[in-house]
Design a protein around this motif. Structure first.
Motif: not given
Length: 381
Positions: A239, A247, A92, A58, A50, A52
């Motif tokens: 996300t 996501s 988020y 997460h 991803q 990320r």
């Protein structure tokens, strides 16, 4: 055999972890050899993910992993600033139904540990269907460009004249007294003091070649869909927590966004047992259809604007986790000796900033490595 066939350390695997470990140990030993099966470094799990930079959000069900991510991501950003995309609004959201954490618990946990989290602006909240989403928060989280990391690590290994052998696989690893013998696909052998097996999904393939104790692993064939987002999501990462959701984050190396879905990204999964074909062989023979339409159909229930996603490409690769962590949010690093006082050590990291956990483990493993430092990893003089 030539001079390059004697080494202090052999690193099997030229992904991000393998290359960083090689540069780290190069600060205290002279002869480090890196073996990589592909034509280039960082071409598998280090590329297909991803992108990320985990800052902790997460992992709302694992406080230790969340706090460690909060701490380590700052070091990662300081060490690799050119590869980090910071101009990003990260949202988020927590679903009303089927989430493993409540909206109140998600916010309270990260607020109490000092994370940078605030309720999202009314405009950003309006991107979500309030009938499906209980809360939306703006958090500090970033993306990395693997291609920049790849170029930097390659340049740093070149500058040190390190022995990098591409398009080369390991056929066998054995131990003779205090020496490891690595047999390569080109027929050559390397005698080394220590071998680090940093081959991610293939960790057990290297170990099993010589009947070393294997590691309990679970593998997935995972699909990452590369998309162009609708205009209102440009510059944002989304996300939806914490269950079978999705996501969407920037994927800087392709100037696109990655779309993943907890339910649809895994195509196959299996626990590795004796006799199971190598994971990358299973991937090579897999011909399943993309699940991008299913991902988008579900995601747009929560964010109607995602109906406008344009699919540009799909990436498939193997994702590997430790069996002991398949049902929780823990992402500890594996640091596994093949047996007893073996000089063959396997490494498996779950997140890119696990690299700092690896450095600390290496320093305490052998007195000769206690003074190792990261100056070559980050390109310091």
């Amino acid at each position: 055999m030539g001079a390059q066939d004697e080494a202090d350390i052999v690193i099997v695997g030229g992904g991000f972890f393998g290359c960083c470990l090689a540069l780290f140990l190069r600060s205290v030993v002279a002869r480090v050899v890196v073996i990589e099966a592909a034509p280039d470094i960082m071409s598998r799990a280090s590329r297909v993910n991803q992108a990320r930079v985990h800052t902790g959000y997460h992992y709302p069900r694992n406080m230790l992993t969340a706090v460690k991510s909060m701490v380590l991501h700052k070091r990662f950003m300081r060490d690799f600033p050119e590869a980090i995309i910071t101009d990003l609004c990260s949202l988020y959201a927590v679903a009303h139904r089927n989430s493993k954490v409540s909206e109140q618990r998600f916010f309270r946990m990260f607020h109490e540990i000092g994370a940078d989290i605030t309720p999202a602006s009314p405009g950003d909240q309006a991107l979500f269907d309030p009938n499906q989403v209980a809360g939306v928060y703006e958090c500090s989280e970033y993306a990395f460009d693997y291609a920049i990391l790849q170029r930097q690590l390659m340049s740093r290994m070149d500058a040190l004249g390190m022995d990098l052998r591409l398009n080369t696989t390991v056929q066998n690893v054995s131990e003779e007294s205090q020496t490891c013998v690595v047999t390569l696909s080109d027929g050559r052998e390397i005698r080394a003091g220590t071998v680090f097996n940093v081959t991610y999904a293939h960790v057990n393939q290297v170990l099993c070649e010589d009947a070393f104790m294997s590691v309990p692993l679970k593998h997935e064939i995972a699909e990452i869909v590369l998309v162009e987002p609708p205009e209102e999501l440009t510059g944002k990462a989304v996300t939806l927590m914490d269950g079978p959701f999705f996501s969407m984050l920037p994927y800087p190396a392709r100037d696109l966004y990655s779309l993943t879905h907890v339910r649809y990204t895994p195509h196959l999964n299996w626990r590795e047992t004796p006799g199971t074909p190598p994971p990358y062989d299973i991937l090579k023979n897999y011909d399943g259809d993309s699940k991008a339409p299913l991902m988008i159909a579900d995601a747009k229930r929560y964010m109607p604007c995602l109906a406008g996603l344009k699919v540009k490409d799909t990436l498939f690769d193997v994702k590997t986790v430790l069996v002991k962590n398949e049902r929780d949010d823990g992402r500890p690093i594996l640091f596994h000796r093949a047996q007893g006082d073996s000089r063959v050590i396997s490494v498996l990291g779950g997140k890119i900033d696990n690299i700092y956990d690896l450095f600390e483990l290496v320093r305490t493993t052998d007195p000769c490595w206690a003074e190792a430092d990261a100056r070559h990893v980050i390109g310091s003089p």
